[in-house]
Design an enzyme around this catalytic site. Structure first.
Site: not given
Ligand SMILES: [Zn+2]
Ligand SMILES: [Zn+2]
Length: 308
Positions: A63, A61, A270, A65-66, A211, A142
C-alpha cells in the site's frame, strides 16, 4: 544494545507533523528498515541516521503509505556510496513492485536481493554483514497481502575459560574463536567456537505488526516481545466498525494483543489522518495494557540486553 527509531507514525497520507510508516532498527551500526512510506528519507535526514548502512528493508505490504518512499531512498542509498547488496523482504507481489519502481531508480551501484513472501519459519542469518538476527514473519489480515515481522537479536554467549581449558583448546586460538570464527584447524585438530563459549543468553525480541485486524495468531507470534510496535489507526472505541471494515485496529485492540502476548512495552503507530491528537485516546489503550506509548515521528527507544 538496539536502537529503534520511529521515522514516520502516520497512516494513509502524510500530514504536516507526521510522515508515513517507517521504522529504523539499528544494531551494531547496521540497519533494518521496516516499511518505507513517503517522507522516510526526510525523517532519516533530520535524525542524521546516514543511509549507507541499511542492509535489510522489510516491507509489510504494498500500500502506498508503506512503500512510496522506496525508489527515492534506494537512489539516496546509491548516492551514499553503498556497493554491498541490500535485501528487500516483502509479501506476495514485492518482486514485481520493486522491479517497476526501479524504472525510476535504475542506476544503483549495488545489487538488490528480493525475498518474496517468506514462510512463517523464515530466518535470516548473514555472517558477512555481522548481523546475528533471526527474522520471522506472520501473515496478517488486511485488504492486501500483508506480513508482520519479528526480530530476535541474539546475545553473544560469554567466553568460558574453564570450558576452553577442559577442551584443551590452545590459548593462541581463544581470541579468534571468541570473535565468532566457528572452526579453526591447528596441527590437524579441529577446534570449534562452541568449545570455548558458554551457554546461550536471552536475546531481545522486537515485533512489528501493521496493517491488520487483531487476529489470534498475532498473540503467539509476539509472545514475550521486549518491544511490540503495533498499528493503532483508530484511537476512539467508537471507530471499531470502521476498523473492522477497513481491516485495521483500534488502540484498545492493539493493547489487548500486547496484554495477551505478554510483551514488555507497546508502541502505537500508524495513526489515521482523522486523528489529530492520538494522545487523547491513550487511556483506551492504558485501561487494557498500561505500558503503552503513543508514537510520534522520530520517537526513539533503546533496548539493552539486560532487559532494561
Ligand atoms: Zn497503512
Ligand atoms: Zn494498508
Amino acid at each position: 544494545m538496539i536502537d529503534i527509531l520511529l521515522l514516520g507514525c502516520g497512516g494513509g497520507m502524510p500530514m504536516p507533523n507526521r510522515f508515513l510508516s517507517a521504522t529504523l532498527i539499528n544494531y551494531r551500526g547496521r540497519k533494518i528498515l521496516v516499511d518505507c512510506g513517503e517522507g522516510t528519507q526526510v525523517s532519516m535526514r533530520i535524525s542524521n541516521t546516514g543511509f549507507k548502512s541499511i542492509d535489510i528493508i522489510c516491507i509489510t505490504h504494498i500500500h502506498g503509505d508503506h512503500i512510496v518512499g522506496l525508489p527515492g531512498l534506494l537512489g539516496t542509498i546509491g548516492n551514499s556510496g553503498r556497493t554491498e547488496p541490500i535485501t528487500i523482504i516483502g509479501p506476495e507481489g514485492i518482486r514485481e513492485t520493486v522491479e517497476k519502481l526501479r524504472v525510476i531508480a535504475n542506476w544503483l551501484p549495488y545489487e538488490i536481493n528480493i525475498i518474496e513472501n517468506p514462510k512463517e519459519t523464515f530466518k535470516l542469518f548473514d555472517d558477512s554483514i555481522n548481523l546475528d538476527i533471526d527474522i520471522s514473519v506472520l501473515e496478517l489480515d488486511h485488504s492486501s497481502p500483508c506480513i508482520g515481522y519479528c526480530f530476535y537479536f541474539k546475545r553473544q554467549p560469554k567466553f568460558d575459560v574453564e570450558k576452553a581449558e577442559k577442551n584443551k583448546v590452545p590459548k593462541t586460538l581463544w581470541n579468534r574463536l571468541q570473535r565468532n570464527e566457528k572452526n579453526l584447524l591447528l596441527d590437524g585438530v579441529l577446534y570449534t567456537n562452541d568449545m570455548v563459549m558458554g551457554e546461550e543468553r536471552k536475546g531481545i525480541k522486537v515485533s512489528i505488526i501493521t496493517d491488520t485486524r487483531p487476529i489470534e495468531n498475532i498473540i503467539e507470534f509476539i509472545n514475550d516481545s521486549d518491544y511490540f510496535i503495533c498499528e493503532g489507526t483508530y484511537g476512539d472505541d467508537k471507530d471499531l466498525p470502521k476498523a473492522i471494515k477497513n481491516k485495521h485496529m483500534t488502540f484498545r485492540e492493539a493493547a489487548d494483543l500486547a496484554l495477551k502476548g505478554n510483551v514488555k512495552k507497546l508502541l502505537l503507530t500508524h495513526f489515521g489522518t482523522a486523528m489529530n491528537e492520538p494522545e487523547e485516546y491513550l487511556s483506551n489503550a492504558n485501561e487494557v495494557f498500561d505500558k503503552t506509548i503513543i508514537g510520534f515521528d522520530r520517537y526513539k527507544a533503546t533496548l539493552n540486553f539486560n532487559g532494561d
